[in-house]
Design an enzyme around this catalytic site. Structure first.
Site, PDB file in Angstrom:
ATOM      1  N   GLY A   1      31.732  47.537  24.836  1.00 17.63           N
ATOM      2  CA  GLY A   1      30.774  47.236  25.896  1.00 17.63           C
ATOM      3  C   GLY A   1      30.301  48.517  26.580  1.00 17.63           C
TER       4      GLY A   1
ATOM      5  NE  ARG B   1      36.650  51.250  27.508  1.00 12.98           N
ATOM      6  CZ  ARG B   1      36.700  50.090  28.117  1.00 12.98           C
ATOM      7  NH1 ARG B   1      36.318  48.992  27.482  1.00 12.98           N
ATOM      8  NH2 ARG B   1      37.143  49.989  29.341  1.00 12.98           N
TER       9      ARG B   1
ATOM     10  NE  ARG C   1      16.536  49.225  28.900  1.00 14.77           N
ATOM     11  CZ  ARG C   1      16.231  48.395  29.908  1.00 14.77           C
ATOM     12  NH1 ARG C   1      17.150  47.969  30.717  1.00 14.77           N
ATOM     13  NH2 ARG C   1      14.997  47.999  30.077  1.00 14.77           N
TER      14      ARG C   1
ATOM     15  CB  ILE D   1      36.724  47.447  20.118  1.00 11.19           C
ATOM     16  CG1 ILE D   1      35.652  48.518  20.104  1.00 11.19           C
ATOM     17  CG2 ILE D   1      37.211  47.248  18.703  1.00 11.19           C
ATOM     18  CD1 ILE D   1      36.175  49.843  19.576  1.00 11.19           C
TER      19      ILE D   1
ATOM     20  CB  THR E   1      38.977  45.059  28.442  1.00 10.44           C
ATOM     21  OG1 THR E   1      37.762  45.021  29.179  1.00 10.44           O
ATOM     22  CG2 THR E   1      39.325  46.489  28.071  1.00 10.44           C
TER      23      THR E   1
ATOM     24  CD  GLU F   1      34.477  38.257  25.260  1.00  5.14           C
ATOM     25  OE1 GLU F   1      33.854  37.196  25.512  1.00  5.14           O
ATOM     26  OE2 GLU F   1      34.081  39.098  24.443  1.00  5.14           O
TER      27      GLU F   1
ATOM     28  CD  GLU G   1      31.006  41.492  27.118  1.00 10.67           C
ATOM     29  OE1 GLU G   1      32.181  41.144  26.894  1.00 10.67           O
ATOM     30  OE2 GLU G   1      30.661  41.983  28.203  1.00 10.67           O
TER      31      GLU G   1
ATOM     32  CB  SER H   1      41.638  45.246  31.026  1.00 10.64           C
ATOM     33  OG  SER H   1      40.766  44.177  31.381  1.00 10.64           O
ATOM     34  CG  ASP H   2      41.552  41.630  34.156  1.00 11.16           C
ATOM     35  OD1 ASP H   2      40.970  42.175  33.195  1.00 11.16           O
ATOM     36  OD2 ASP H   2      41.166  40.555  34.649  1.00 11.16           O
TER      37      ASP H   2
HETATM   38  N1  HPA Z   1      36.879  38.435  33.485  1.00 17.93           N
HETATM   39  C1  HPA Z   1      35.793  38.525  32.717  1.00 17.93           C
HETATM   40  N2  HPA Z   1      35.649  39.504  31.836  1.00 17.93           N
HETATM   41  C2  HPA Z   1      36.622  40.412  31.730  1.00 17.93           C
HETATM   42  C3  HPA Z   1      37.766  40.356  32.507  1.00 17.93           C
HETATM   43  C4  HPA Z   1      37.903  39.311  33.431  1.00 17.93           C
HETATM   44  O1  HPA Z   1      38.910  39.216  34.146  1.00 17.93           O
HETATM   45  N3  HPA Z   1      38.555  41.419  32.170  1.00 17.93           N
HETATM   46  C5  HPA Z   1      37.900  42.084  31.213  1.00 17.93           C
HETATM   47  N4  HPA Z   1      36.738  41.481  30.935  1.00 17.93           N
END
Ligand code: HPA
Length: 232
Positions: free
Chosen positions: A20, A24, A43, A88, A90, A179, A181, A203-204
């Protein structure tokens, strides 16, 4: 050039990695590819072509969300002949036990977006990964001693939400990550008869509130890039 990509015909490989974040794309190109050429700065959505172990490969940033991903996916396939597209990225974990840094290979991508409802006249389509790529990625990850699990994901149209319970129904149905996408990547790839797969790192965690540090995120990008590059 196409509407959003400044490359000439032939400058983009048939296999394209799709992070994204355009920075990266640069990170992966700088660290993994040889003979790198930057073919797009429109862009600031950088795109690079180089070689990995002798094979030509491109890495194109897509930006965040379904519309932006759809733009780059359409143009890469229609204008530049891309045949294999590997996102690829998160994701947020929807289960307490799916921890930060875990890798998910997305077998399918549900969504709250209306994009496919409009396309399919109100019916539900099930956007699905290419099995051959998924199978290869799963086995390659294990060969590289990188733990990766195969699971359905949820491609959301929003990152910030007033309703903290809204992911519960997805988690209850075996969906592990959120995510923004993949649902459109899988749909466009199916329509245009090309191969697509999404590889994600957690990632979270939306249940525990934990968030990965920037350093850890970088290490996991390396793992995802290795899996993607090694299956090409
Ligand atoms: N929500 C939506 N998209 C994401 C998140 C999330 O917590 N973490 C990484 N992409």
């Amino acid at each position: 050039m196409s509407f959003h990509i400044g490359a000439k015909k032939g400058e983009i490989a048939e296999t394209v990695l799709l992070p994204g974040d355009p920075l990266r794309a640069k990170f992966i190109a700088d660290n993994f590819l040889e003979n790198v050429v930057c073919y797009n700065e429109v862009r600031n959505m950088y795109g690079f072509t180089g070689t990995y172990k002798g094979s030509k490969i491109s890495i194109q940033g897509t930006g965040m969300g379904i519309p932006s991903t759809a733009i780059y996916t359409n143009e890469l396939i229609d204008e530049y002949g891309a045949k294999t597209l590997i996102r690829i990225g998160t994701c947020g974990s929807l289960k307490k036990e799916i921890g930060l840094g875990e890798i998910i290979l997305a077998i399918s991508a549900n969504t709250d977006s209306n994009i496919n409802k409009i396309k399919f006249g109100g019916m539900d389509y099930a956007p699905t990964a290419n099995f051959e790529l998924l199978d290869k990625a799963y086995h390659k990850a294990h060969e590289l001693s990188i733990e990766a699990r195969v699971a359905p994901i949820f491609s959301s149209d929003s990152f910030y939400d007033d309703n903290s319970d809204r992911y519960k129904i997805w988690a209850e149905h075996g969906v592990l990550g959120v995510e923004m996408e993949s649902t459109v990547l899988y749909t466009i790839a199916a329509k245009k008869n090309v191969h697509a797969l999404t590889i994600l790192t957690v990632s979270d965690n939306l249940i525990t509130g934990e968030v990965t540090s920037a350093g850890d995120r970088e290490k996991k990008i390396v793992d995802m890039a290795k899996i993607a590059l090694e299956i090409i």
